[in-house]
Scaffold this motif. Structure first.
Motif, PDB file in Angstrom:
ATOM      1  N   ALA A  14       0.656  -1.235  -0.160  1.00 31.20           N
ATOM      2  CA  ALA A  14      -0.141   0.026  -0.135  1.00 31.20           C
ATOM      3  C   ALA A  14       0.765   1.208   0.142  1.00 31.20           C
ATOM      4  CB  ALA A  14      -0.901   0.006   1.333  1.00 31.20           C
ATOM      5  N   GLY A  15       1.964   1.130  -0.780  1.00 26.54           N
ATOM      6  CA  GLY A  15       2.610   2.617  -1.256  1.00 26.54           C
ATOM      7  C   GLY A  15       2.020   3.403  -2.104  1.00 26.54           C
ATOM      8  N   PRO A  16       2.686   4.237  -2.459  1.00 27.37           N
ATOM      9  CA  PRO A  16       1.954   5.113  -3.645  1.00 27.37           C
ATOM     10  C   PRO A  16       1.402   4.581  -4.903  1.00 27.37           C
ATOM     11  CG  PRO A  16       4.428   5.679  -3.475  1.00 27.37           C
ATOM     12  CD  PRO A  16       3.926   4.767  -2.467  1.00 27.37           C
ATOM     13  N   VAL A  17       2.106   3.139  -5.179  1.00 27.34           N
ATOM     14  CA  VAL A  17       1.801   2.674  -6.397  1.00 27.34           C
ATOM     15  C   VAL A  17       0.857   1.602  -6.211  1.00 27.34           C
ATOM     16  CG1 VAL A  17       2.603   0.880  -8.391  1.00 27.34           C
ATOM     17  CG2 VAL A  17       4.459   2.847  -7.352  1.00 27.34           C
ATOM     18  N   GLY A  18       0.924   1.003  -5.109  1.00 28.10           N
ATOM     19  CA  GLY A  18      -0.349   0.022  -4.865  1.00 28.10           C
ATOM     20  C   GLY A  18      -1.731   0.562  -4.809  1.00 28.10           C
ATOM     21  N   LEU A  19      -1.578   1.939  -3.991  1.00 24.59           N
ATOM     22  CA  LEU A  19      -2.836   2.615  -3.785  1.00 24.59           C
ATOM     23  C   LEU A  19      -3.281   3.084  -4.992  1.00 24.59           C
ATOM     24  CD1 LEU A  19      -1.527   4.252  -0.375  1.00 24.59           C
ATOM     25  CD2 LEU A  19      -3.448   2.334  -0.673  1.00 24.59           C
ATOM     26  N   MET A  20      -2.442   3.849  -6.028  1.00 28.68           N
ATOM     27  CA  MET A  20      -3.059   4.487  -7.132  1.00 28.68           C
ATOM     28  C   MET A  20      -3.522   3.077  -7.845  1.00 28.68           C
ATOM     29  SD  MET A  20      -2.577   7.354  -9.063  1.00 28.68           S
ATOM     30  CE  MET A  20      -3.838   7.465 -10.152  1.00 28.68           C
ATOM     31  N   LEU A  21      -2.922   2.018  -8.122  1.00 24.50           N
ATOM     32  CA  LEU A  21      -3.284   0.935  -8.716  1.00 24.50           C
ATOM     33  C   LEU A  21      -4.614   0.252  -8.277  1.00 24.50           C
ATOM     34  CD1 LEU A  21      -3.021  -1.373 -10.750  1.00 24.50           C
ATOM     35  CD2 LEU A  21      -1.832  -2.727  -9.206  1.00 24.50           C
ATOM     36  N   ALA A  22      -5.208   0.414  -6.720  1.00 26.97           N
ATOM     37  CA  ALA A  22      -6.061   0.009  -6.166  1.00 26.97           C
ATOM     38  C   ALA A  22      -7.231   0.796  -6.771  1.00 26.97           C
ATOM     39  CB  ALA A  22      -6.186  -0.091  -4.630  1.00 26.97           C
ATOM     40  N   GLY A  23      -7.109   2.545  -6.928  1.00 24.16           N
ATOM     41  CA  GLY A  23      -8.239   3.049  -7.069  1.00 24.16           C
ATOM     42  C   GLY A  23      -8.435   3.065  -8.548  1.00 24.16           C
ATOM     43  N   GLU A  24      -7.334   2.751  -9.430  1.00 24.92           N
ATOM     44  CA  GLU A  24      -7.418   2.554 -10.771  1.00 24.92           C
ATOM     45  C   GLU A  24      -8.505   1.194 -11.146  1.00 24.92           C
ATOM     46  OE1 GLU A  24      -6.414   4.465 -14.086  1.00 24.92           O
ATOM     47  OE2 GLU A  24      -6.377   5.814 -12.108  1.00 24.92           O
TER      48      GLU A  24
END
Ligand SMILES: Cc1cc2nc3c(=O)[nH]c(=O)nc-3n(C[C@H](O)[C@H](O)[C@H](O)COP(=O)(O)OP(=O)(O)OC[C@H]3O[C@@H](n4cnc5c(N)ncnc54)[C@H](O)[C@@H]3O)c2cc1C
Length: 487
Positions: A14-24
């Motif tokens: 749940a770093g920036p990339v994981g969170l961005m991906l989750a929203g996408e």
């Protein structure tokens, strides 16, 4: 019978990339569970730069207002050589926001869209049986397993998933490092990439009176205890930082109070493949580089935006053929280019006096607009153009900024009521029609992907249908007749 999956997609990290991906993934309609080993989000001050392309993407998702007004700096640097980053975009230059804030806002966005973020889940086993992925994690309540159709590793530069799978991760090991500390109670002159006889030094004092110092001593290697490890894995002592600072600048900062001390190096590695069966990689888990100039974070966020809609499409009842593989094809090429520029920058930034002639020549070349613009395009991500076929319109693969795509759908830009708009109606759940701005006379319509890049441009109706099928899957009537499969 195979047991049903617990969720369609598991994201590890749940770093920036994981969170961005989750929203996408959520705006693409997929179920997602995000697992993170930490109980709480990190409070570490890390990357602080969002580049122009990331800002455009955030605006397209309606996140511009959420981030609010951000300080902007027109100038950045290339290997420590000052460079004007402004280019034609609504977001010229670089934008300053602490990574903790970026993570907080992306996390709130993803959770608001329905992502299930679970903290305190340390992933320790992953298996892909070809039909689904099983992930095992240690949690405060004991060991838990989850089954999913796909797993995306966004677990950072020391990726556990990468180690568990043992996948090839070629590149260069660390040869040089930068020491860094946030220090209270010192008063040293601000300096940007100051090149001194023995090394290179940076000092930036914040309005709160905390000075961030960074220092590299020429010709010194990386201590074995730290080489190739995340900075937090083997932090230097503050005494080490003050010693090197003294040798390089002659200044004594040992009386200051260290608030955060770390070191990072010039390891430069990229996964040979971003997809391994049902496991995909994004962000630092896919590529490790000297974290300088914000490119690492921005590259990772843009990986997530390229992957999210494709993976969400993959878990629909009838996925578009071959779409998911374009993630590796497109993002590996972008990553390779960025990693090469970071390697170049590391050589310029951390090289001793012998690199001075190269720096001087490059500075001269960068003063010429036709050289500066492409370099700034690379650093800001604005130059990214995904591959197109020989028959495609020259605009295919380029970005279309300033479109509202907050719902994650593609867009068909065409004259309202035209035959092309009627033709695209069976894809209306995935593609929204908008009037085509009077930009071009040689095409009747432009099909824009959910990540804002052009999938197709032209006028021939059956070419549009082929493009819709390729990028968005079969039309709704056909898709509705098929049995759900889950990719
Ligand atoms: C100390 C440090 C300083 C940095 N400084 C800068 C800088 O100044 N400028 C710059 O541009 N970039 C900097 N970077 C790089 C930048 O922070 C990264 O590029 C960015 O964080 C990458 O995001 P990510 O989501 O891919 O990975 P990360 O932010 O590393 O997130 C990975 C997440 O995965 C989780 N995780 C790891 N293993 C597991 C597991 N087994 N199970 C479950 N969860 C797991 C972690 O807890 C973490 O939350 C720095 C990085 C670090 C570590």
């Amino acid at each position: 019978m195979r047991p049903a999956v617990d969720t369609q997609i598991v994201v590890v990290g749940a770093g920036p990339v994981g969170l961005m991906l989750a929203g996408e993934l959520r705006i693409g309609g997929a179920e997602v569970v995000v697992l993170d080993a930490r109980d709480q989000p990190t409070t570490e001050s890390r990357a602080s730069t969002l580049h122009a392309r990331t800002m455009e993407i955030l605006a397209s998702r309606g996140l511009g207002a959420v981030f609010g007004p951000l300080p902007q700096e027109p100038r950045g640097h290339f290997g420590g050589i000052p460079m004007d980053l402004t280019l034609p975009t609504r977001f010229p230059g670089q934008w300053k926001v602490p990574q903790t804030r970026t993570e907080e806002l992306l996390g709130r966005w993803a959770v608001g869209l329905g992502a299930d973020v679970r903290r305190g889940w340390a992933v320790r086993r992953v298996s892909d049986d070809g039909g689904q992925v099983t992930v095992e994690a240690a949690t405060p309540a004991g060991v838990r397993t989850l089954r999913a159709a796909y797993l995306v590793a966004c677990d950072g530069q020391n990726s556990t998933v990468r180690d568990l799978l043992g996948v090839p991760f070629p590149g260069w090991s660390a040869t040089r490092e930068l020491l860094r500390a946030d220090v209270a109670g010192i008063d040293v002159p601000n300096r940007r990439f100051q090149r001194l006889e023995r090394g290179m030094a940076v000092a930036v004092r914040s309005p709160q009176g905390i000075t961030r110092v960074m220092v590299h001593e020429y010709g010194q290697g990386v201590p074995a205890v730290r080489a190739g490890r995340a900075p937090t894995a083997a932090e230097p002592d503050f005494a080490e930082v003050t010693d090197v600072w003294k040798r390089v600048t002659g200044e004594d900062i040992s009386t200051g109070e260290p608030l955060w001390v770390n070191a990072f190096d010039d390891t430069n590695r990229q996964l040979a493949r971003y997809r391994h069966g049902r496991v995909l990689f994004a962000g630092d888990a896919a590529h490790v580089q000297l974290p300088i100039g914000g490119q690492a974070l921005n590259l990772g966020l843009q990986d997530a935006v390229n992957l999210g809609w494709k993976l969400a499409a993959q878990v629909r009842p009838v996925p578009p053929q071959g779409l998911l593989d374009t993630y590796h094809e497109e993002r590996h090429a972008v990553g390779r280019r960025v990693l090469a520029n970071i390697r170049t920058q590391a050589a310029l930034l951390l090289g001793d006096a012998t690199v001075e002639p190269v720096r001087a020549l490059l500075a001269e070349l960068m003063a010429v607009e036709s050289n500066r613009a492409p370099l700034a395009g690379m650093v800001t991500g604005l130059e990214v153009r995904y591959p197109a076929g020989p028959e495609d319109h020259p605009a295919v693969g380029t970005r279309v900024p300033d479109l509202d795509q907050h719902d994650g759908r593609g867009l068909l830009l065409a004259a309202p009521g035209s035959d092309l708009v009627r033709l695209a109606r069976p894809w209306a759940d995935r593609v929204r029609a908008l009037p085509l701005p009077p930009l071009s006379t040689d095409i009747a319509a432009v099909l824009v992907r959910p990540d804002g890049h052009i999938a197709w441009a032209g006028s021939v109706p059956h070419h549009l249908c082929t493009a819709l099928d390729r990028w968005f899957g079969p039309p709704a009537a056909v898709a509705g007749q098929q049995q759900p499969g889950g990719g």
